[in-house]
Design a protein around this motif. Structure first.
Motif, mmCIF file in Angstrom:
data_model
loop_
_atom_site.group_PDB
_atom_site.id
_atom_site.type_symbol
_atom_site.label_atom_id
_atom_site.label_comp_id
_atom_site.label_asym_id
_atom_site.label_seq_id
_atom_site.Cartn_x
_atom_site.Cartn_y
_atom_site.Cartn_z
ATOM 1 N N ILE A 1 29.836 47.926 21.487
ATOM 2 C CA ILE A 1 29.625 46.745 22.334
ATOM 3 C C ILE A 1 29.978 45.480 21.546
ATOM 4 N N GLU A 2 29.593 45.480 20.268
ATOM 5 C CA GLU A 2 29.893 44.330 19.403
ATOM 6 C C GLU A 2 31.389 44.093 19.275
ATOM 7 N N ALA A 3 32.152 45.200 19.225
ATOM 8 C CA ALA A 3 33.602 45.083 19.083
ATOM 9 C C ALA A 3 34.220 44.387 20.292
ATOM 10 N N MET A 4 33.458 44.319 21.387
ATOM 11 C CA MET A 4 33.954 43.605 22.571
ATOM 12 C C MET A 4 33.595 42.119 22.494
ATOM 13 N N LYS A 5 33.143 41.683 21.326
ATOM 14 C CA LYS A 5 32.862 40.264 21.054
ATOM 15 C C LYS A 5 31.686 39.719 21.864
ATOM 16 N N ILE A 6 30.518 40.066 21.407
ATOM 17 C CA ILE A 6 29.319 39.531 22.046
ATOM 18 C C ILE A 6 28.553 38.708 21.015
ATOM 19 N N ASP A 7 27.653 37.867 21.468
ATOM 20 C CA ASP A 7 26.956 36.971 20.540
ATOM 21 C C ASP A 7 25.511 37.378 20.300
ATOM 22 N N LEU A 8 24.814 37.721 21.368
ATOM 23 C CA LEU A 8 23.394 38.049 21.216
ATOM 24 C C LEU A 8 23.074 39.364 21.909
ATOM 25 N N ALA B 1 19.419 44.962 13.694
ATOM 26 C CA ALA B 1 19.662 43.672 13.024
ATOM 27 C C ALA B 1 20.222 43.896 11.628
ATOM 28 N N LYS B 2 19.729 44.936 10.976
ATOM 29 C CA LYS B 2 20.150 45.209 9.603
ATOM 30 C C LYS B 2 21.585 45.742 9.545
ATOM 31 N N HIS B 3 21.953 46.534 10.547
ATOM 32 C CA HIS B 3 23.225 47.249 10.453
ATOM 33 C C HIS B 3 24.313 46.719 11.377
ATOM 34 N N SER B 4 24.097 45.570 11.994
ATOM 35 C CA SER B 4 25.175 45.017 12.812
ATOM 36 C C SER B 4 25.206 43.508 12.578
ATOM 37 N N ASN B 5 26.197 42.850 13.161
ATOM 38 C CA ASN B 5 26.293 41.396 12.948
ATOM 39 C C ASN B 5 25.689 40.576 14.072
ATOM 40 N N ALA B 6 25.256 41.272 15.131
ATOM 41 C CA ALA B 6 24.758 40.529 16.297
ATOM 42 C C ALA B 6 23.390 39.902 16.015
ATOM 43 N N ILE B 7 23.118 38.844 16.749
ATOM 44 C CA ILE B 7 21.767 38.261 16.713
ATOM 45 C C ILE B 7 20.902 39.098 17.662
ATOM 46 N N ILE B 8 19.755 39.556 17.171
ATOM 47 C CA ILE B 8 18.930 40.496 17.952
ATOM 48 C C ILE B 8 17.626 39.836 18.418
ATOM 49 N N VAL B 9 17.301 40.051 19.679
ATOM 50 C CA VAL B 9 16.002 39.635 20.218
ATOM 51 C C VAL B 9 15.261 40.894 20.652
ATOM 52 N N ASN B 10 14.067 41.072 20.134
ATOM 53 C CA ASN B 10 13.246 42.235 20.476
ATOM 54 C C ASN B 10 12.550 42.011 21.826
ATOM 55 N N ALA B 11 12.881 42.860 22.801
ATOM 56 C CA ALA B 11 12.228 42.774 24.124
ATOM 57 C C ALA B 11 11.155 43.851 24.257
ATOM 58 N N GLY C 1 29.942 29.933 27.552
ATOM 59 C CA GLY C 1 30.916 30.512 26.621
ATOM 60 C C GLY C 1 30.317 31.554 25.697
ATOM 61 N N LEU C 2 28.992 31.699 25.710
ATOM 62 C CA LEU C 2 28.362 32.728 24.858
ATOM 63 C C LEU C 2 28.015 33.955 25.718
ATOM 64 N N THR C 3 28.030 35.109 25.066
ATOM 65 C CA THR C 3 27.813 36.364 25.801
ATOM 66 C C THR C 3 26.585 37.099 25.269
ATOM 67 N N VAL C 4 25.724 37.500 26.184
ATOM 68 C CA VAL C 4 24.511 38.228 25.816
ATOM 69 C C VAL C 4 24.572 39.621 26.442
ATOM 70 N N VAL C 5 24.194 40.629 25.651
ATOM 71 C CA VAL C 5 24.076 41.988 26.192
ATOM 72 C C VAL C 5 22.600 42.352 26.232
ATOM 73 N N ASN C 6 22.152 42.828 27.375
ATOM 74 C CA ASN C 6 20.768 43.295 27.514
ATOM 75 C C ASN C 6 20.760 44.816 27.402
ATOM 76 N N LEU C 7 20.232 45.297 26.289
ATOM 77 C CA LEU C 7 20.205 46.745 26.034
ATOM 78 C C LEU C 7 18.806 47.269 26.320
ATOM 79 N N PHE C 8 18.614 47.858 27.492
ATOM 80 C CA PHE C 8 17.281 48.355 27.838
ATOM 81 C C PHE C 8 17.275 49.876 27.837
ATOM 82 N N PHE C 9 16.646 50.417 26.793
ATOM 83 C CA PHE C 9 16.546 51.873 26.657
ATOM 84 C C PHE C 9 15.235 52.382 27.240
ATOM 85 N N GLU C 10 14.424 51.482 27.767
ATOM 86 C CA GLU C 10 13.112 51.869 28.288
ATOM 87 C C GLU C 10 12.893 51.104 29.589
#
Ligand code: NCD
Length: 311
Positions: free
Chosen positions: A98-105, A120-130, A46-55
């Motif tokens: 992406i957050e507006a589409m209701k994601i959790d992490l 992390a500072k400017h959004s509400n999502a929980i952020i994991v540094n990859a 039921g939780l949604t994670v987005v993987n944002l890979f810019f590199e």
């Protein structure tokens, strides 16, 4: 509620030993799940994670993806090529949409130092540094620490030697802070042009340019990839010279303690920082690191999303 004292995993610089302990202990239970025939648990259903890979990334991206699937999370993968970033959208706008589409992490890798902290500072999502630039790669360091504990037992008083391109290595930075917080003695070795510009950032670390001195009696050696993409010009005379002085060769292995563990975060430049016979030899735990990476990322995602499933 999560039993971690932090909301995001941005780095290990100020990590509390207790948080590291909680992550490593939780990893152990997930690691045993990965040896079962059915490797899936419902912990993040039921939780949604987005993987944002810019590199670019192979193993870290696949490792996060597998961790999310094995926790039964829904996941979406984003790659910057082919995205609206190419049309001039800012990263923050991308994330807010992406957050507006209701994601959790959000798991984020970026070539810029501080991008995960900024998001992390400017959004509400929980952020994991990859992995952010040459700053930190906390999940890699945690999987290294887990592998070291699995191989050596408690890290208190153990000597871990990090060899190579430390100046450009987010893996080295996260490891130095994480290993020190668990009581390991850390030695850092490389050509003086590739040692940290500001060694005062790292307390109680021994710096040396002599690889034999560095590996002497060490319990583990972490070889780092020579980061050709992050090199300013003229830091190295040649790759051949680098291998001669700093490569972990059969001969360096012979001058090390019997049973020393050889590690590398991947991808390996074979024949540069690590010889193939050493990478594939009996002291190497490199593929163990990769297996443990999935379990460590499961533990982190699970712990950080701790409160969400019941909110
Ligand atoms: C590392 C990275 O990307 O920071 N690799 C990884 O995550 N497995 C190390 C490297 O690229 O040298």
């Amino acid at each position: 509620m999560s039993s971690l004292s932090m909301r995001h995993l941005l780095g290990l610089r100020d990590a509390k030993p207790n948080d590291l302990r909680v992550i490593l202990d939780t990893t152990r239970s997930f690691r045993s799940i990965l040896d079962r025939p059915v490797k899936k648990v419902p912990s993040m259903r039921g939780l949604t994670v987005v993987n944002l890979f810019f590199e670019d990334s192979t193993r870290t991206r696949i490792s996060f993806e597998l961790a999310e699937k094995r926790l039964s999370a829904d996941l979406v993968n984003f790659a910057s090529s082919g995205s609206s970033l190419k049309k001039g959208e800012t990263i923050l706008d991308t994330l807010r949409n992406i957050e507006a589409m209701k994601i959790d992490l959000v798991v984020v890798r970026h070539s810029g130092t501080g991008v995960p902290a900024f998001l992390a500072k400017h959004s509400n999502a929980i952020i994991v540094n990859a992995g952010d630039g040459a700053n930190e790669h906390p999940t890699q360091a945690l999987l290294d620490m887990y592998t070291l504990e699995q191989e050596l037992g408690s890290l208190r008083g153990k000597t871990v030697c990090i060899v190579g391109d430390v100046r450009h290595s987010r893996v080295a930075r996260s490891n130095i802070w994480g290993l020190s917080a668990l009581g390991a003695k850390v030695r850092v070795c490389g050509p003086s042009t590739l040692l940290p510009k500001n060694p005062a950032e790292f307390q109680n670390v021994v710096f040396t340019t002599d690889v034999r001195h560095a590996v002497n009696n060490a319990d583990a050696v972490i070889a780092l990839r020579l980061q050709k993409e992050r090199q300013d010009d003229n830091l190295l005379p040649s790759l051949r010279e680098y291998r001669n002085f700093f490569g972990i060769t059969e001969e360096v292995l012979e001058s090390s303690k019997a049973g020393v563990k050889i590690m590398h975060p991947g991808p390996i430049n074979r024949g540069v920082e690590l010889d193939s016979t050493v990478a594939d030899g009996s002291n190497s735990v490199i593929l163990e690191q990769v297996s443990n990476g999935v379990a460590v990322r499961m533990a982190i995602l699970y712990l950080l999303s701790g409160g969400l499933a019941h909110e």
